[in-house]
Each structure stands twice: as C-alpha cells, then as structure tokens.
Write a protein that holds these residues in place. Sequence first.
Motif, PDB file in Angstrom:
ATOM      1  N   ARG A 345       0.941  -1.189   0.032  1.00  8.89           N
ATOM      2  CA  ARG A 345       0.184   0.128  -0.049  1.00  8.89           C
ATOM      3  C   ARG A 345       0.899   1.472  -0.011  1.00  8.89           C
ATOM      4  NH1 ARG A 345      -4.518   0.156   4.300  1.00  8.89           N
ATOM      5  NH2 ARG A 345      -5.350  -1.527   2.970  1.00  8.89           N
ATOM      6  N   ALA A 346       1.908   1.179   0.890  1.00  3.01           N
ATOM      7  CA  ALA A 346       2.750   2.350   0.842  1.00  3.01           C
ATOM      8  C   ALA A 346       3.610   2.540  -0.519  1.00  3.01           C
ATOM      9  CB  ALA A 346       3.867   2.284   2.063  1.00  3.01           C
ATOM     10  N   ALA A 347       3.894   1.529  -1.061  1.00  2.91           N
ATOM     11  CA  ALA A 347       4.366   1.539  -2.398  1.00  2.91           C
ATOM     12  C   ALA A 347       3.548   1.916  -3.688  1.00  2.91           C
ATOM     13  CB  ALA A 347       4.898   0.263  -2.797  1.00  2.91           C
ATOM     14  N   ARG A 348       2.216   1.740  -3.471  1.00  4.58           N
ATOM     15  CA  ARG A 348       1.378   2.276  -4.522  1.00  4.58           C
ATOM     16  C   ARG A 348       0.897   3.665  -4.506  1.00  4.58           C
ATOM     17  NH1 ARG A 348      -3.568  -2.137  -5.286  1.00  4.58           N
ATOM     18  NH2 ARG A 348      -2.333  -3.569  -6.287  1.00  4.58           N
ATOM     19  N   SER A 349       1.060   4.231  -3.213  1.00  3.04           N
ATOM     20  CA  SER A 349       0.274   5.684  -2.981  1.00  3.04           C
ATOM     21  C   SER A 349       1.853   6.578  -3.104  1.00  3.04           C
ATOM     22  CB  SER A 349      -0.058   5.986  -1.552  1.00  3.04           C
ATOM     23  OG  SER A 349       0.746   5.442  -0.723  1.00  3.04           O
ATOM     24  N   GLU A 350       1.702   7.438  -3.978  1.00  2.00           N
ATOM     25  CA  GLU A 350       3.005   8.437  -4.040  1.00  2.00           C
ATOM     26  C   GLU A 350       3.166   9.383  -2.977  1.00  2.00           C
ATOM     27  OE1 GLU A 350       4.824  11.664  -7.366  1.00  2.00           O
ATOM     28  OE2 GLU A 350       2.990  10.704  -7.535  1.00  2.00           O
ATOM     29  N   PRO A 351       4.247   9.343  -2.164  1.00  6.14           N
ATOM     30  CA  PRO A 351       4.635  10.208  -1.125  1.00  6.14           C
ATOM     31  C   PRO A 351       4.668  11.501  -1.800  1.00  6.14           C
ATOM     32  CG  PRO A 351       6.046   8.179  -0.821  1.00  6.14           C
ATOM     33  CD  PRO A 351       5.243   8.655  -2.413  1.00  6.14           C
ATOM     34  N   ALA A 352       3.933  12.473  -1.376  1.00  6.91           N
ATOM     35  CA  ALA A 352       3.993  13.966  -1.867  1.00  6.91           C
ATOM     36  C   ALA A 352       5.275  14.363  -1.334  1.00  6.91           C
ATOM     37  CB  ALA A 352       2.856  14.977  -1.253  1.00  6.91           C
ATOM     38  N   SER A 353       5.703  14.038  -0.031  1.00 16.19           N
ATOM     39  CA  SER A 353       7.008  14.441   0.532  1.00 16.19           C
ATOM     40  C   SER A 353       7.249  13.793   1.767  1.00 16.19           C
ATOM     41  CB  SER A 353       6.914  16.053   0.726  1.00 16.19           C
ATOM     42  OG  SER A 353       6.064  16.340   1.835  1.00 16.19           O
ATOM     43  N   ALA A 354       8.377  13.600   2.024  1.00 19.83           N
ATOM     44  CA  ALA A 354       8.673  13.131   3.403  1.00 19.83           C
ATOM     45  C   ALA A 354       9.740  13.875   4.064  1.00 19.83           C
ATOM     46  CB  ALA A 354       9.588  11.558   3.033  1.00 19.83           C
ATOM     47  N   VAL A 355       9.384  14.021   5.312  1.00 23.14           N
ATOM     48  CA  VAL A 355      10.541  14.714   6.321  1.00 23.14           C
ATOM     49  C   VAL A 355      11.152  13.929   7.345  1.00 23.14           C
ATOM     50  CG1 VAL A 355      10.688  16.749   7.720  1.00 23.14           C
ATOM     51  CG2 VAL A 355       9.115  16.860   5.861  1.00 23.14           C
ATOM     52  N   VAL A 356      12.332  13.757   7.400  1.00 23.98           N
ATOM     53  CA  VAL A 356      13.041  12.674   8.263  1.00 23.98           C
ATOM     54  C   VAL A 356      13.586  13.794   9.401  1.00 23.98           C
ATOM     55  CG1 VAL A 356      14.454  11.040   8.785  1.00 23.98           C
ATOM     56  CG2 VAL A 356      13.131  11.240   6.596  1.00 23.98           C
ATOM     57  N   GLY A 357      13.540  13.598  10.683  1.00 17.79           N
ATOM     58  CA  GLY A 357      13.933  14.485  11.521  1.00 17.79           C
ATOM     59  C   GLY A 357      15.562  13.844  12.295  1.00 17.79           C
ATOM     60  N   LEU A 358      16.634  14.268  12.143  1.00 18.24           N
ATOM     61  CA  LEU A 358      18.145  13.885  12.538  1.00 18.24           C
ATOM     62  C   LEU A 358      18.609  14.998  13.358  1.00 18.24           C
ATOM     63  CD1 LEU A 358      19.506  11.455   9.875  1.00 18.24           C
ATOM     64  CD2 LEU A 358      17.883  10.930  11.383  1.00 18.24           C
ATOM     65  N   VAL A 359      17.859  16.102  13.934  1.00 18.64           N
ATOM     66  CA  VAL A 359      18.334  16.865  14.695  1.00 18.64           C
ATOM     67  C   VAL A 359      18.998  16.211  15.840  1.00 18.64           C
ATOM     68  CG1 VAL A 359      18.067  19.262  16.064  1.00 18.64           C
ATOM     69  CG2 VAL A 359      16.764  18.826  13.879  1.00 18.64           C
ATOM     70  N   THR A 360      18.259  15.249  16.469  1.00 22.36           N
ATOM     71  CA  THR A 360      18.754  14.523  17.535  1.00 22.36           C
ATOM     72  C   THR A 360      18.546  12.885  17.032  1.00 22.36           C
ATOM     73  OG1 THR A 360      16.511  14.546  18.611  1.00 22.36           O
ATOM     74  CG2 THR A 360      18.223  16.094  19.138  1.00 22.36           C
ATOM     75  N   PRO A 362      17.262   9.743  16.383  1.00 25.07           N
ATOM     76  CA  PRO A 362      15.863   9.213  16.226  1.00 25.07           C
ATOM     77  C   PRO A 362      15.540   7.794  17.003  1.00 25.07           C
ATOM     78  CG  PRO A 362      16.984   8.669  14.331  1.00 25.07           C
ATOM     79  CD  PRO A 362      17.979   9.439  14.980  1.00 25.07           C
ATOM     80  N   THR A 363      14.471   7.851  17.628  1.00 24.99           N
ATOM     81  CA  THR A 363      14.091   6.877  18.373  1.00 24.99           C
ATOM     82  C   THR A 363      13.351   5.644  17.563  1.00 24.99           C
ATOM     83  OG1 THR A 363      11.876   7.572  19.003  1.00 24.99           O
ATOM     84  CG2 THR A 363      13.646   7.925  20.455  1.00 24.99           C
ATOM     85  N   ARG A 364      12.696   4.785  17.933  1.00 26.62           N
ATOM     86  CA  ARG A 364      12.171   3.542  17.187  1.00 26.62           C
ATOM     87  C   ARG A 364      10.638   4.006  16.608  1.00 26.62           C
ATOM     88  NH1 ARG A 364      13.084  -1.628  16.291  1.00 26.62           N
ATOM     89  NH2 ARG A 364      11.420  -3.026  16.021  1.00 26.62           N
ATOM     90  N   GLU A 365      10.333   5.383  17.197  1.00 32.73           N
ATOM     91  CA  GLU A 365       8.976   5.836  16.683  1.00 32.73           C
ATOM     92  C   GLU A 365       9.301   6.429  15.296  1.00 32.73           C
ATOM     93  OE1 GLU A 365       7.806   8.961  19.162  1.00 32.73           O
ATOM     94  OE2 GLU A 365       7.437   7.585  20.760  1.00 32.73           O
ATOM     95  N   ALA A 366      10.478   6.455  14.900  1.00 29.56           N
ATOM     96  CA  ALA A 366      10.991   7.124  13.525  1.00 29.56           C
ATOM     97  C   ALA A 366      10.435   5.927  12.629  1.00 29.56           C
ATOM     98  CB  ALA A 366      12.214   7.536  13.411  1.00 29.56           C
ATOM     99  N   THR A 367      10.568   4.623  12.847  1.00 27.02           N
ATOM    100  CA  THR A 367      10.390   3.713  11.923  1.00 27.02           C
ATOM    101  C   THR A 367       9.002   2.877  12.276  1.00 27.02           C
ATOM    102  OG1 THR A 367      11.700   2.267  13.500  1.00 27.02           O
ATOM    103  CG2 THR A 367      12.963   3.186  11.626  1.00 27.02           C
ATOM    104  N   ALA A 368       8.333   3.632  13.114  1.00 28.71           N
ATOM    105  CA  ALA A 368       6.809   3.081  13.232  1.00 28.71           C
ATOM    106  C   ALA A 368       7.012   1.784  14.125  1.00 28.71           C
ATOM    107  CB  ALA A 368       6.122   2.863  11.976  1.00 28.71           C
ATOM    108  N   GLY A 369       7.970   1.702  14.848  1.00 30.97           N
ATOM    109  CA  GLY A 369       8.035   0.458  15.659  1.00 30.97           C
ATOM    110  C   GLY A 369       8.568  -0.531  14.918  1.00 30.97           C
ATOM    111  N   SER A 370       9.105  -0.462  13.764  1.00 28.00           N
ATOM    112  CA  SER A 370       9.726  -1.748  13.108  1.00 28.00           C
ATOM    113  C   SER A 370      11.241  -1.595  12.953  1.00 28.00           C
ATOM    114  CB  SER A 370       9.093  -1.596  11.706  1.00 28.00           C
ATOM    115  OG  SER A 370       9.644  -2.579  10.915  1.00 28.00           O
TER     116      SER A 370
END
Length: 515
Positions: A345-360, A362-370
């Motif tokens: 499903r994620a591969a079918r829908s084109e992400p309009a944009s993605a923002v990844v925070g690395l200022v500090t 990241p915890t496991r929440e950044a990978t949705a617990g995976s």
Amino acid sequence: MLTRVVDGVPAASTKTPHEIKEHWLSRAAERAGIDRNRWDPERGAEENRGVIEAVYAYYGRLYVDNPQLKWAGLAGMIGPAFYAAFRDLGFFPNIARRSVQAVSRRASRRLLREVGGDLGYYERTFLEMQKKIFEDAATMHEAYLDGGIAEIELLCRARIIDVATLTAWKQIDAGHRRGDTALVDCGNRTLLFREQHDIIDRFYVQLLNHRRPIGPVFTYLMTLGGAPSVPGADSYPKHYPLKFVARLPRFAITLKTPAADGNIAVFANRWRLIDDDTLPDFFAFIQDHLDEARGMVATPVSKRARPLRLIARAGTLAWKAVIGWRLTFSSQPPEPSPATRGGRRAARSEPASAVVGLVTAPTREATAGSDSRIWMDGLRRPFDVTVDLPAGRTFCARAENAAMLACTRGGDPTRLTIQLPPGDAESTQQLIDEYAVAWGFPSDDVAGWRRGVERRHASGDRDYSTHVFTPDDVGYVHLEFQVAHHVREQEFVVSALFSWGDEAGVTADDARPTR
C-alpha cells in the motif's frame, strides 16, 4: 597513496581503487574457477551454466569454511531457487538461439537477443544481477579472508565501500571473535541490505517497467511462483496473502486468496519479506541445524534445484491455487498485514513528500516500531525528501526511495539511505560537484572519479562498482554520498548515506577506517 597495515606496520600501496578492486575480484574468480572473459549474461543461462554453478559453489565454500560469513551461507542456500529460475526462463530462448545458430553460425548478438523475446530479456537480466552481486560481494569477502579488517578498511579508504559496510564487517569480525551471534547477524544483515538495495534493485525496477503491462504481470507471476529454498521460510503469497475484507455493521468477512499482496520487484515488498521471514528463518535454521545447513550449501546447486523447477512444482502450484481460498467471519475488522502497512500500500501511493528528523538521534518511533521503514512509490516516481540535521543544516533531494534501518533487532534506527533517480555521467558529475560545494569535500575528488570512469569505459570494464565521497560530519551524523555504476554502461545512481550511533557494540568512531 593508500596504505595498509601488515603485522601492525603500515605498508605503502600505490594501487588505485580500481586496481585494488580488480585484484580481489580476480582472486575470487580464480578461487571459484570462473573465467571472467567468458562470463557473459548475454549468452543466456545454458551457455553460462558452468559459471552459475561455480558462483553458488563458491558461496557455499565461503560459509562452510567461515561460519561467520552468513551472507555467503544464505546466498548458497537460496541459490537453487535462482538456478531453477535461470533454467526455466532460458528454456525457450535457448531453443530459439540454437535454431538461429544452426542456420547461421555468425548470427549477431543483436539477433540472438531479439529471438529470445521477453523471456530472453528476463533471463539475461537475472544473469546480470547474479554477476553484479558477485563483483561486489566476492571482492569484499576475498579482502577480508586475506587481510581481515585491515583490508576492509583499505576498501573504505579507497572509497569503494561506505562506513555502514565497513561497520558491518567489523561487527562480523568482532562477533565471531567474541562468540556474539547477534553481532555477527547484524553485520550480515547489512551486507544483505546492500545487495538488495544498492546492487540489484535497479535491475528489479527495469524488470517491473519492461514493456508495460508485461513487466508488472511477469514480476507478479514470479512473486506467485517463487519457491523459497531456505527451510522454514515462506513464499510471498503464503506470508502475505492477498485478502479482501467486507466490513458490515456488526462483523467483517475476510476472503483470503492464494494470490500475493505485493510484488517482489518492489523493494519495499521484497525487503519486508526478507527482513520479516526469510532472514530470521535462515538464522534460526543454521543455529539449530548447522551440520545440515553446511551439507546443503556443499551440495551441487544443480542437484538441489531439480525439485524447484516449474515442471516439478506445477502440480503443487495448481493445487495451492485451488485450496488457497478461505472465508472467515470476525466481530472486529482485521488489522492490515505488515506487508500492506509497510510495503504494497505504501508503495502504491506516491508520497507527496517525506521529512526525516535527525536533529537528535531518532528513536524507534521514526520507523513506526519496526526494524526498518521504506518510503517509496511502486512506480518509482520521485518525491521530495527533507532531512533535518544538527546545527540547522538541511538536506533536500528529489528521491526515488528512502530507507531507515535499525541495526539491532528491536533497537533504535542507526542509518538512513536516500537514493536518487539514475543519471548519466554528465548529470551525475554536476550533482556531485554541487554536493562538494554545499557539504564540503574537495572538488578534485569529483574530477578524479570522472577520470576513473572514463578510463574504465575506455578499457571496456563494466564491472559493478561504487565510489564514496565523505564530507565532514554534521554533528553526530556521519554523511556520505555514494555513486553506484549501474546496469547500463552510462547509468549512475547517487545515494546520500547518513549513519550514527553505537551499532550493536561497534561505535561509529570504531567503524571509520584508521588514517
């Protein structure tokens, strides 16, 4: 000048990066009994049969002699499935090629390609994938076996591999010495990600896009018919079956089908199956059945592939297509499967944009617990990616995919890879020149890379290769830009590589090569 360490003493080496890689690749081919001059995927599976068998035998010997080299063990164990696919795909194209050659011994390569048709195209592409994997992985394995981590560090200083790959080898080495299985597994998982993402994903994209709708249909059929040769591992449709859900006011009806909820030519789908099922099952099998695993990879691949040929499995596949339907009723609507959430499903829908925070960090929440998270579109349509970094820095790009991974199972992520669309030599040099100015590495490095590319093309060298440019760190984040020479002779793929943290016992500082 590059240096290596011999018995603790730096020894001078005037070899260029290409000469270093050529040395180890030639060593690997020699040990495998392969004549590189005769390894030609264009000639089809039958003509390359001896080479194909030699490659998987080589991987098997690496693992049997060095049990910490689990990537090689997995490659040797999966080999029969690919060998069977090579033979099945090449059956009709080989008949066509032989017929043409019987009429004209001087038939051109172009004519032989054309008579193979679409099956011939897929056959050649898979054979090319096998060759590129060998060119990358065998080079590193031979360097490690000959000189240990010192030689892997030399590959990193020569800009052939990135820091995450160096870290992987340090994990494998340290884990083997300490008896730390988890650390060994972490390193081998990183090597597997490199194989699937950096080396062969571009080929899968071409298979998927070949003469639409032929490409999507063929790769989906390949997903349905795939036969795992790792004991205990599932096929894609078994692990991620396609389901239809009807939600009514008080209950839900679910129809499970024998079809697959995804396509292995889509990286998000393929990696999810590997990371969730194939790799854990492989690690479990060799942990509990080491002698059996060694016996399997030591058995000739041609013998192990016989029950995996389509003609041998036709009845089983047909039976599964009949009995693979199941209707269930539940009071609560079922949760989406992991494949649907993180893959199809994620591969079918084109992400309009993605923002990844690395200022500090990241915890496991950044990978949705995976253990990993993939941003991409199934059609490889580019999307905007922004990475927020320490000290107010920002990296922005139009990307084809982004992947964040946790090195340790259940741990926080430790690396992010952003892969840009492919380009030719001119556009790639222009992009790297811009990064040199923006992120602070010498422009002379870019000019040197371009001269090396031109020399390699002039000499007819088309081996797979990567080249890494390393700016200064951005706070706690180590940044690299990798250029991979891919598929077509003049196609290059640039990736931005971010890494940080203590990767399961090997720190980021320890992972960097000594100067």
